[in-house]
Design a protein around this motif. Structure first.
Motif, PDB file in Angstrom:
ATOM      1  N   LEU A  10       0.816  -1.212   0.000  1.00 30.08           N
ATOM      2  CA  LEU A  10       0.000   0.000   0.000  1.00 30.08           C
ATOM      3  C   LEU A  10       0.853   1.267   0.000  1.00 30.08           C
ATOM      4  N   ARG A  11       2.036   1.204   0.611  1.00 38.19           N
ATOM      5  CA  ARG A  11       2.921   2.373   0.687  1.00 38.19           C
ATOM      6  C   ARG A  11       4.334   1.969   0.273  1.00 38.19           C
ATOM      7  N   PRO A  12       4.532   1.636  -0.998  1.00 37.13           N
ATOM      8  CA  PRO A  12       5.833   1.086  -1.435  1.00 37.13           C
ATOM      9  C   PRO A  12       6.991   2.067  -1.312  1.00 37.13           C
ATOM     10  N   TRP A  13       6.706   3.376  -1.218  1.00 34.89           N
ATOM     11  CA  TRP A  13       7.805   4.343  -1.132  1.00 34.89           C
ATOM     12  C   TRP A  13       8.620   4.172   0.146  1.00 34.89           C
ATOM     13  N   TRP A  14       8.073   3.511   1.139  1.00 40.75           N
ATOM     14  CA  TRP A  14       8.831   3.261   2.362  1.00 40.75           C
ATOM     15  C   TRP A  14      10.014   2.332   2.110  1.00 40.75           C
ATOM     16  N   LEU A  15       9.967   1.557   1.040  1.00 37.71           N
ATOM     17  CA  LEU A  15      11.084   0.662   0.734  1.00 37.71           C
ATOM     18  C   LEU A  15      12.352   1.437   0.401  1.00 37.71           C
ATOM     19  N   LEU A  16      12.200   2.692  -0.007  1.00 32.28           N
ATOM     20  CA  LEU A  16      13.382   3.513  -0.274  1.00 32.28           C
ATOM     21  C   LEU A  16      14.202   3.705   0.997  1.00 32.28           C
ATOM     22  N   ALA A  17      13.535   3.652   2.149  1.00 35.37           N
ATOM     23  CA  ALA A  17      14.264   3.802   3.412  1.00 35.37           C
ATOM     24  C   ALA A  17      15.191   2.626   3.672  1.00 35.37           C
ATOM     25  N   LEU A  18      14.917   1.478   3.036  1.00 34.20           N
ATOM     26  CA  LEU A  18      15.802   0.326   3.204  1.00 34.20           C
ATOM     27  C   LEU A  18      17.180   0.607   2.632  1.00 34.20           C
ATOM     28  N   ALA A  19      17.225   1.361   1.513  1.00 30.63           N
ATOM     29  CA  ALA A  19      18.527   1.707   0.926  1.00 30.63           C
ATOM     30  C   ALA A  19      19.340   2.553   1.892  1.00 30.63           C
ATOM     31  N   GLY A  20      18.699   3.535   2.516  1.00 33.69           N
ATOM     32  CA  GLY A  20      19.394   4.349   3.509  1.00 33.69           C
ATOM     33  C   GLY A  20      19.828   3.529   4.706  1.00 33.69           C
ATOM     34  N   VAL A  22      20.664   0.359   4.679  1.00 30.62           N
ATOM     35  CA  VAL A  22      21.827  -0.444   4.286  1.00 30.62           C
ATOM     36  C   VAL A  22      23.103   0.385   4.366  1.00 30.62           C
ATOM     37  N   VAL A  23      23.041   1.624   3.876  1.00 29.01           N
ATOM     38  CA  VAL A  23      24.221   2.497   3.931  1.00 29.01           C
ATOM     39  C   VAL A  23      24.639   2.741   5.381  1.00 29.01           C
ATOM     40  N   LEU A  24      23.666   3.054   6.226  1.00 30.75           N
ATOM     41  CA  LEU A  24      23.979   3.280   7.640  1.00 30.75           C
ATOM     42  C   LEU A  24      24.527   2.018   8.301  1.00 30.75           C
ATOM     43  N   ALA A  25      23.999   0.862   7.913  1.00 30.77           N
ATOM     44  CA  ALA A  25      24.463  -0.390   8.498  1.00 30.77           C
ATOM     45  C   ALA A  25      25.910  -0.675   8.121  1.00 30.77           C
ATOM     46  N   VAL A  26      26.284  -0.396   6.867  1.00 29.03           N
ATOM     47  CA  VAL A  26      27.667  -0.622   6.423  1.00 29.03           C
ATOM     48  C   VAL A  26      28.622   0.284   7.184  1.00 29.03           C
ATOM     49  N   ILE A  27      28.253   1.556   7.327  1.00 32.32           N
ATOM     50  CA  ILE A  27      29.103   2.496   8.060  1.00 32.32           C
ATOM     51  C   ILE A  27      29.242   2.076   9.523  1.00 32.32           C
ATOM     52  N   ALA A  28      28.108   1.701  10.140  1.00 31.56           N
ATOM     53  CA  ALA A  28      28.146   1.286  11.545  1.00 31.56           C
ATOM     54  C   ALA A  28      28.937   0.005  11.730  1.00 31.56           C
ATOM     55  N   LEU A  29      28.843  -0.901  10.743  1.00 33.33           N
ATOM     56  CA  LEU A  29      29.567  -2.165  10.840  1.00 33.33           C
ATOM     57  C   LEU A  29      31.071  -1.944  10.801  1.00 33.33           C
ATOM     58  N   ARG A  30      31.512  -1.056   9.940  1.00 34.86           N
ATOM     59  CA  ARG A  30      32.951  -0.778   9.845  1.00 34.86           C
ATOM     60  C   ARG A  30      33.473  -0.139  11.131  1.00 34.86           C
ATOM     61  N   ARG A  31      32.691   0.716  11.714  1.00 30.29           N
ATOM     62  CA  ARG A  31      33.117   1.375  12.945  1.00 30.29           C
ATOM     63  C   ARG A  31      33.045   0.437  14.144  1.00 30.29           C
ATOM     64  N   ARG A  63      26.584  -6.057  17.864  1.00 30.16           N
ATOM     65  CA  ARG A  63      25.897  -5.057  18.673  1.00 30.16           C
ATOM     66  C   ARG A  63      24.995  -4.135  17.843  1.00 30.16           C
ATOM     67  N   ILE A  64      25.281  -4.067  16.549  1.00 31.89           N
ATOM     68  CA  ILE A  64      24.441  -3.198  15.710  1.00 31.89           C
ATOM     69  C   ILE A  64      23.252  -3.944  15.124  1.00 31.89           C
ATOM     70  N   LEU A  65      23.196  -5.266  15.325  1.00 31.03           N
ATOM     71  CA  LEU A  65      22.094  -6.029  14.749  1.00 31.03           C
ATOM     72  C   LEU A  65      20.736  -5.657  15.337  1.00 31.03           C
ATOM     73  N   PRO A  66      20.606  -5.462  16.671  1.00 33.82           N
ATOM     74  CA  PRO A  66      19.270  -5.098  17.202  1.00 33.82           C
ATOM     75  C   PRO A  66      18.692  -3.827  16.602  1.00 33.82           C
ATOM     76  N   PRO A  67      19.442  -2.691  16.549  1.00 29.59           N
ATOM     77  CA  PRO A  67      18.819  -1.502  15.949  1.00 29.59           C
ATOM     78  C   PRO A  67      18.534  -1.655  14.464  1.00 29.59           C
ATOM     79  N   ILE A  68      19.420  -2.359  13.739  1.00 30.43           N
ATOM     80  CA  ILE A  68      19.185  -2.551  12.308  1.00 30.43           C
ATOM     81  C   ILE A  68      17.971  -3.456  12.085  1.00 30.43           C
ATOM     82  N   GLY A  69      17.882  -4.541  12.855  1.00 30.54           N
ATOM     83  CA  GLY A  69      16.733  -5.431  12.719  1.00 30.54           C
ATOM     84  C   GLY A  69      15.427  -4.743  13.057  1.00 30.54           C
ATOM     85  N   THR A  70      15.443  -3.918  14.108  1.00 30.72           N
ATOM     86  CA  THR A  70      14.232  -3.178  14.492  1.00 30.72           C
ATOM     87  C   THR A  70      13.809  -2.227  13.384  1.00 30.72           C
ATOM     88  N   ALA A  71      14.785  -1.480  12.855  1.00 28.86           N
ATOM     89  CA  ALA A  71      14.472  -0.509  11.800  1.00 28.86           C
ATOM     90  C   ALA A  71      13.974  -1.191  10.542  1.00 28.86           C
TER      91      ALA A  71
END
Length: 308
Positions: A10-20, A22-31, A63-71
């Motif tokens: 019903l609201r497919p535009w929310w899937l665009l937030a998944l791309a953001g 993923v980017v945040l997850a990669v940065i957080a994972l490296r740190r 340690r970053i899995l809980p916030p990423i999974g929740t989001a």
């Protein structure tokens, strides 16, 4: 709205937030795997020595899995995965149909009344539970039936339409449209369709003005052209161009009464589509987004664990 087979977002535009995400997850994972800014603030030999003595513990990626999974679960829930309800509930004041049948002399004596009746019956069969009202008109317009949720109950009434029902000579489509607008207002119906079954004779400027007013009120004006099939020598010719212009102004559809199925189905589909894309969409879809929130709960609970 985005359809994936039987599943609908019903609201497919929310899937665009998944791309953001993923980017945040990669940065957080490296740190998380390093020591962050300490690596540049402390001499490398000293840092290595501290690591050997156990004074420095590198971060852990888990340690970053809980916030990423929740989001991720929240984003999927907000995208609105749903399925269409086969028989949705209907409400009297959401959407309605007014059928206006022209019973002027050119219709009832031109040998084409049968086509007009078939077209009106086709609209009834495709009304899909919407309330339907019936008007008849010639030189004047009259209410044959007020809005009823039992559309098929009007079928016998349409079957007995004839030349002696409307005594006023003429063909005043403008008066039929004006009457249709009034009964929509009196019934407090928010949107709908006016379906005119006529040969388009004597279309006046008032008819076009009323059609425009109806369209601005979210009421579409469609029309079936009734072609003569009998003796039509002393009667006005059908005005196909004028009737098409009327439906264009009225934001409706145009069809032939001799083959009414396509337009009748189109009217039914458009009504369901308009309602489903508006505030009444919850009546037409079963939204499973709320259940995806259950997937987010375990990840969210991990955010409250005690850290050492």
């Amino acid at each position: 709205m985005w359809e994936l087979g039987s599943l609908i977002l019903l609201r497919p535009w929310w899937l665009l937030a998944l791309a953001g995400l993923v980017v945040l997850a990669v940065i957080a994972l490296r740190r998380a795997r390093g020591l962050g800014a300490w690596e540049s603030a402390v001499d490398r030999p000293l840092l290595s020595a501290m690591e050997r003595f156990g004074r420095v513990v590198p971060g852990k990626a888990r340690r970053i899995l809980p916030p990423i999974g929740t989001a991720a679960a929240l984003i999927l829930a907000l995208s609105g995965p749903a399925t269409r309800i086969a028989n949705p509930e209907t409400f009297r004041n959401l959407d309605g149909v007014v059928i206006a049948v022209d019973l002027s002399r050119s219709i009832v004596e031109g040998g084409s009344l049968d086509d007009a009746q078939v077209a009106a019956q086709s609209v009834l069969q495709n009304s899909a539970g919407r309330p339907v009202a019936l008007l008849v008109y010639a030189g004047e317009a009259y209410v044959a039936s007020a809005f009823t949720s039992d559309a098929l109950a009007l079928s016998p009434l349409i079957a007995v339409l004839g030349k002696d029902i409307v005594p006023n000579p003429g063909s005043r489509t403008d008066r039929a449209l004006t009457l249709a607008a009034r009964i929509f207002e009196e019934a407090d119906i928010l949107s709908g369709d006016v379906v005119v079954v006529t040969d388009g004779d004597q279309l006046t400027p008032q008819a076009f003005n009323t059609a425009q007013d109806l369209a601005e009120s979210d009421i579409h004006v469609s029309a079936f052209l009734v072609e003569p099939s009998g003796d039509h020598e002393d009667m006005p010719a059908p005005d196909e161009a004028g009737l098409e212009r009327l439906t264009l102004i009225g934001d409706g559809g145009f069809g032939q009464a001799i083959a009414p199925t396509a337009l009748a189905r189109s009217i039914g589909r458009r009504a369901a589509s308009d309602l489903a894309s508006g505030d009444a969409s919850a009546l037409f879809f079963r939204d499973y987004g709320r259940y995806l929130l259950l997937i987010a709960l375990p990840f969210a609970l991990l955010l409250f664990r005690r850290a050492t």
